[in-house]
Enzyme design. Structure first.
Site, PDB file in Angstrom:
ATOM      1  N   THR A   1       0.806  -1.237   0.000  1.00  0.00           N
ATOM      2  CA  THR A   1       0.000   0.000   0.000  1.00  0.00           C
ATOM      3  C   THR A   1       0.837   1.285   0.000  1.00  0.00           C
ATOM      4  OG1 THR A   1      -0.449  -0.475   2.333  1.00  0.00           O
ATOM      5  CG2 THR A   1      -2.273  -0.735   0.787  1.00  0.00           C
TER       6      THR A   1
ATOM      7  N   GLN B   1      -5.432  -5.613 -24.831  1.00  0.00           N
ATOM      8  CA  GLN B   1      -4.598  -6.275 -23.816  1.00  0.00           C
ATOM      9  C   GLN B   1      -4.435  -5.371 -22.595  1.00  0.00           C
ATOM     10  OE1 GLN B   1      -0.829  -7.382 -25.646  1.00  0.00           O
ATOM     11  NE2 GLN B   1      -1.699  -9.300 -26.370  1.00  0.00           N
TER      12      GLN B   1
ATOM     13  N   HIS C   1      -6.007  -4.724 -17.460  1.00  0.00           N
ATOM     14  CA  HIS C   1      -5.485  -4.281 -16.157  1.00  0.00           C
ATOM     15  C   HIS C   1      -6.524  -3.351 -15.550  1.00  0.00           C
ATOM     16  CE1 HIS C   1      -1.551  -6.155 -16.755  1.00  0.00           C
ATOM     17  NE2 HIS C   1      -1.895  -6.023 -18.023  1.00  0.00           N
TER      18      HIS C   1
ATOM     19  N   TYR D   1     -10.788   8.059 -26.012  1.00  0.00           N
ATOM     20  CA  TYR D   1     -11.293   8.837 -27.146  1.00  0.00           C
ATOM     21  C   TYR D   1     -12.598   8.193 -27.619  1.00  0.00           C
ATOM     22  CZ  TYR D   1     -10.981  10.960 -31.858  1.00  0.00           C
ATOM     23  OH  TYR D   1     -11.212  11.655 -33.017  1.00  0.00           O
TER      24      TYR D   1
ATOM     25  N   LEU E   1       1.222   3.474  -8.253  1.00  0.00           N
ATOM     26  CA  LEU E   1       2.510   2.850  -8.546  1.00  0.00           C
ATOM     27  C   LEU E   1       2.509   1.343  -8.293  1.00  0.00           C
ATOM     28  CD1 LEU E   1       5.466   3.354  -9.408  1.00  0.00           C
ATOM     29  CD2 LEU E   1       6.003   3.840  -7.012  1.00  0.00           C
TER      30      LEU E   1
ATOM     31  N   ARG F   1       3.938  -6.716 -18.596  1.00  0.00           N
ATOM     32  CA  ARG F   1       3.980  -6.229 -19.983  1.00  0.00           C
ATOM     33  C   ARG F   1       5.361  -5.776 -20.449  1.00  0.00           C
ATOM     34  NH1 ARG F   1      -0.529  -8.686 -21.805  1.00  0.00           N
ATOM     35  NH2 ARG F   1      -2.301  -8.202 -20.464  1.00  0.00           N
TER      36      ARG F   1
HETATM   37  C1  LIG Z   1       1.626 -13.044 -21.284  1.00  0.00           C
HETATM   38  C2  LIG Z   1       0.157 -12.861 -21.012  1.00  0.00           C
HETATM   39  C3  LIG Z   1      -0.782 -13.665 -21.656  1.00  0.00           C
HETATM   40  C4  LIG Z   1      -2.154 -13.509 -21.409  1.00  0.00           C
HETATM   41  N1  LIG Z   1      -3.057 -14.275 -22.083  1.00  0.00           N
HETATM   42  C5  LIG Z   1      -4.388 -14.108 -21.881  1.00  0.00           C
HETATM   43  C6  LIG Z   1      -5.363 -14.883 -22.585  1.00  0.00           C
HETATM   44  O1  LIG Z   1      -5.024 -15.738 -23.380  1.00  0.00           O
HETATM   45  N2  LIG Z   1      -6.685 -14.649 -22.360  1.00  0.00           N
HETATM   46  C7  LIG Z   1      -7.102 -13.706 -21.460  1.00  0.00           C
HETATM   47  O2  LIG Z   1      -8.315 -13.554 -21.270  1.00  0.00           O
HETATM   48  N3  LIG Z   1      -6.217 -12.958 -20.770  1.00  0.00           N
HETATM   49  C8  LIG Z   1      -4.872 -13.124 -20.967  1.00  0.00           C
HETATM   50  N4  LIG Z   1      -3.972 -12.342 -20.293  1.00  0.00           N
HETATM   51  C9  LIG Z   1      -4.497 -11.326 -19.364  1.00  0.00           C
HETATM   52  C10 LIG Z   1      -4.319 -11.769 -17.908  1.00  0.00           C
HETATM   53  O3  LIG Z   1      -5.065 -12.950 -17.617  1.00  0.00           O
HETATM   54  C11 LIG Z   1      -4.788 -10.639 -16.969  1.00  0.00           C
HETATM   55  O4  LIG Z   1      -6.150 -10.398 -17.185  1.00  0.00           O
HETATM   56  C12 LIG Z   1      -4.039  -9.350 -17.187  1.00  0.00           C
HETATM   57  O5  LIG Z   1      -2.648  -9.591 -17.221  1.00  0.00           O
HETATM   58  C13 LIG Z   1      -4.351  -8.365 -16.060  1.00  0.00           C
HETATM   59  O6  LIG Z   1      -3.797  -8.852 -14.882  1.00  0.00           O
HETATM   60  P1  LIG Z   1      -4.506  -8.627 -13.478  1.00  0.00           P
HETATM   61  O7  LIG Z   1      -5.898  -9.128 -13.502  1.00  0.00           O
HETATM   62  O8  LIG Z   1      -3.587  -9.226 -12.455  1.00  0.00           O
HETATM   63  O9  LIG Z   1      -4.439  -7.029 -13.377  1.00  0.00           O
HETATM   64  P2  LIG Z   1      -5.470  -6.023 -12.716  1.00  0.00           P
HETATM   65  O10 LIG Z   1      -6.799  -6.112 -13.372  1.00  0.00           O
HETATM   66  O11 LIG Z   1      -4.787  -4.689 -12.701  1.00  0.00           O
HETATM   67  O12 LIG Z   1      -5.631  -6.550 -11.261  1.00  0.00           O
HETATM   68  C14 LIG Z   1      -4.532  -6.482 -10.348  1.00  0.00           C
HETATM   69  C15 LIG Z   1      -4.844  -7.443  -9.225  1.00  0.00           C
HETATM   70  O13 LIG Z   1      -6.018  -6.994  -8.540  1.00  0.00           O
HETATM   71  C16 LIG Z   1      -6.803  -8.101  -8.185  1.00  0.00           C
HETATM   72  N5  LIG Z   1      -8.114  -7.999  -8.851  1.00  0.00           N
HETATM   73  C17 LIG Z   1      -8.479  -7.068  -9.766  1.00  0.00           C
HETATM   74  N6  LIG Z   1      -9.754  -7.246 -10.128  1.00  0.00           N
HETATM   75  C18 LIG Z   1     -10.198  -8.329  -9.447  1.00  0.00           C
HETATM   76  C19 LIG Z   1     -11.421  -9.045  -9.411  1.00  0.00           C
HETATM   77  N7  LIG Z   1     -12.488  -8.663 -10.126  1.00  0.00           N
HETATM   78  N8  LIG Z   1     -11.509 -10.109  -8.615  1.00  0.00           N
HETATM   79  C20 LIG Z   1     -10.469 -10.519  -7.882  1.00  0.00           C
HETATM   80  N9  LIG Z   1      -9.275  -9.902  -7.865  1.00  0.00           N
HETATM   81  C21 LIG Z   1      -9.139  -8.806  -8.648  1.00  0.00           C
HETATM   82  C22 LIG Z   1      -6.039  -9.353  -8.577  1.00  0.00           C
HETATM   83  O14 LIG Z   1      -5.236  -9.763  -7.498  1.00  0.00           O
HETATM   84  C23 LIG Z   1      -5.161  -8.864  -9.688  1.00  0.00           C
HETATM   85  O15 LIG Z   1      -3.992  -9.639  -9.879  1.00  0.00           O
HETATM   86  C24 LIG Z   1      -2.595 -12.503 -20.499  1.00  0.00           C
HETATM   87  C25 LIG Z   1      -1.645 -11.708 -19.861  1.00  0.00           C
HETATM   88  C26 LIG Z   1      -0.301 -11.861 -20.095  1.00  0.00           C
HETATM   89  C27 LIG Z   1       0.694 -10.972 -19.389  1.00  0.00           C
END
Ligand SMILES: Cc1cc2nc3c(=O)[nH]c(=O)nc-3n(C[C@H](O)[C@H](O)[C@H](O)COP(=O)(O)OP(=O)(O)OC[C@H]3O[C@@H](n4cnc5c(N)ncnc54)[C@H](O)[C@@H]3O)c2cc1C
Length: 301
Positions: free
Chosen positions: A89, A109, A113, A121, A213, A223
């Site tokens: 935090t 992609q 996040h 836009y 951050l 990424r």
């Molecule tokens: C190399 C690579 C390949 C990928 N391939 C695919 C693919 O084939 N298909 C596909 O659909 N996606 C794919 N992704 C996307 C991946 O599954 C994630 O959705 C994306 O990287 C965002 O990550 P995140 O959810 O951790 O990030 P954020 O959305 O920023 O979330 C950050 C963290 O917050 C928490 N969080 C956020 N929202 C929630 C929620 N609603 N419930 C619970 N916890 C939450 C989790 O701990 C999460 O890790 C790929 C990503 C990468 C890097």
């Protein structure tokens, strides 16, 4: 064209008009503020605003630790301690707001996040520019034969020429039809919100993206990684340079523990211990799958 003349004029105006402030400023970030850095053929990133610096992370951490933590007195040491122990935090006390211009398929992609604030836009309201991402020849790669989610060698010869021709020609044709459909010259003109469905995924969009951050590091960890698709990695790489100047201590800890570090499973740690004792461990005797073993070997070299 990455920046329009109007956008550049706005940046020049903002940069020529510094304001005195009582807020903490990060000198490394001030040099980047508003400046656009080109990415891909028409894209860019630029910092619109930011809050906090390395000191803000420590200030927040010290609220929770008080004066009792003699062992983590210096800021860089404290930041490394926080990063090492996933005390996340304090990193959320710093924020950055970016203006990003990127192809739609990269945006798809990026938008996964979810822990950021986005304002894009509007192609319902405005007309999209005639700008498409066309890969450089060395980035026009074949499908990888070892990784379904990756690319291999660059295409060559007639195939490369044909693919480039398709990418350019199809985009141009789709945009021509888009422009024709929305035109009100001698016709009613199709609504922009409908006409846009004809546009290809390599057209550029723009958004403001605000993130703290901690979540930015999470984004960059995924990424800016070598496994990320090149077209999003180049944006992450550019953001990394800005963050390194903004919060050098935090970025240093991030590079060390997250980008350069590795997480080992208990099986992998067990193997490592056996190896250090002189035992010859193989995939078959490791208890790991082939994929795990390959990744483990990648970590230990
Ligand atoms: C190399 C690579 C390949 C990928 N391939 C695919 C693919 O084939 N298909 C596909 O659909 N996606 C794919 N992704 C996307 C991946 O599954 C994630 O959705 C994306 O990287 C965002 O990550 P995140 O959810 O951790 O990030 P954020 O959305 O920023 O979330 C950050 C963290 O917050 C928490 N969080 C956020 N929202 C929630 C929620 N609603 N419930 C619970 N916890 C939450 C989790 O701990 C999460 O890790 C790929 C990503 C990468 C890097």
């Amino acid at each position: 064209m990455p920046m329009t003349p109007e956008q550049q004029a706005e940046i020049d105006e903002l940069r020529s008009n510094p304001q005195p402030t009582l807020r903490a400023v990060a000198p490394g970030m001030e040099q980047h503020l508003y400046t656009a850095y080109d990415v891909l053929d028409h894209g860019f990133i630029r910092v619109i605003d930011y809050m906090g610096d390395d000191a803000a992370i420590c200030q927040a951490a010290r609220v929770s630790y008080g004066k009792g933590t003699k062992s983590v007195q210096n800021d860089a040491g404290l930041i490394r301690y926080l990063m090492r122990h996933w005390h996340s935090t304090p990193f959320e006390m710093c924020e950055i707001k970016l203006h990003v211009k990127l192809p739609v398929f990269v945006a798809r992609q990026w938008i996964r996040h979810r822990t950021a604030n986005v304002n894009e836009y509007s192609a319902r309201y405005s007309i999209l520019d005639r700008e498409f991402y066309i890969p450089e020849p060395d980035k026009l790669a074949a499908q990888s034969v070892i990784n379904n989610q990756g690319r291999g060698e660059a295409l060559t010869g007639e195939e490369a020429a044909r693919v480039l021709e398709y990418l350019k020609g199809d985009a141009a044709r789709c945009y021509d039809h888009y422009a024709e459909m929305i035109s009100d010259d001698g016709q009613q003109g199709l609504a922009r919100e409908l006409a846009r469905m004809n546009l290809p995924a390599n057209i550029y969009t723009q958004w403001y993206w605000k993130v703290d951050l901690h979540n930015l590091f999470h984004f960059l960890r995924l990424r800016a990684d070598s496994h990320a698709q090149y077209e999003i990695r180049v944006y992450a790489d550019e953001i990394c340079k800005v963050v390194a100047d903004w919060v050098p201590a935090a970025y240093g800890a991030f590079e060390d523990y997250r980008m350069g570090g590795a997480t080992l499973s208990s099986k992998a740690i067990d193997c490592l211990r056996r190896m250090l004792k002189g035992e010859e461990v193989t995939q078959e005797t490791s208890g790991m799958s082939k994929g795990e073993w390959r990744e483990f070997e990648g970590v230990i070299g």
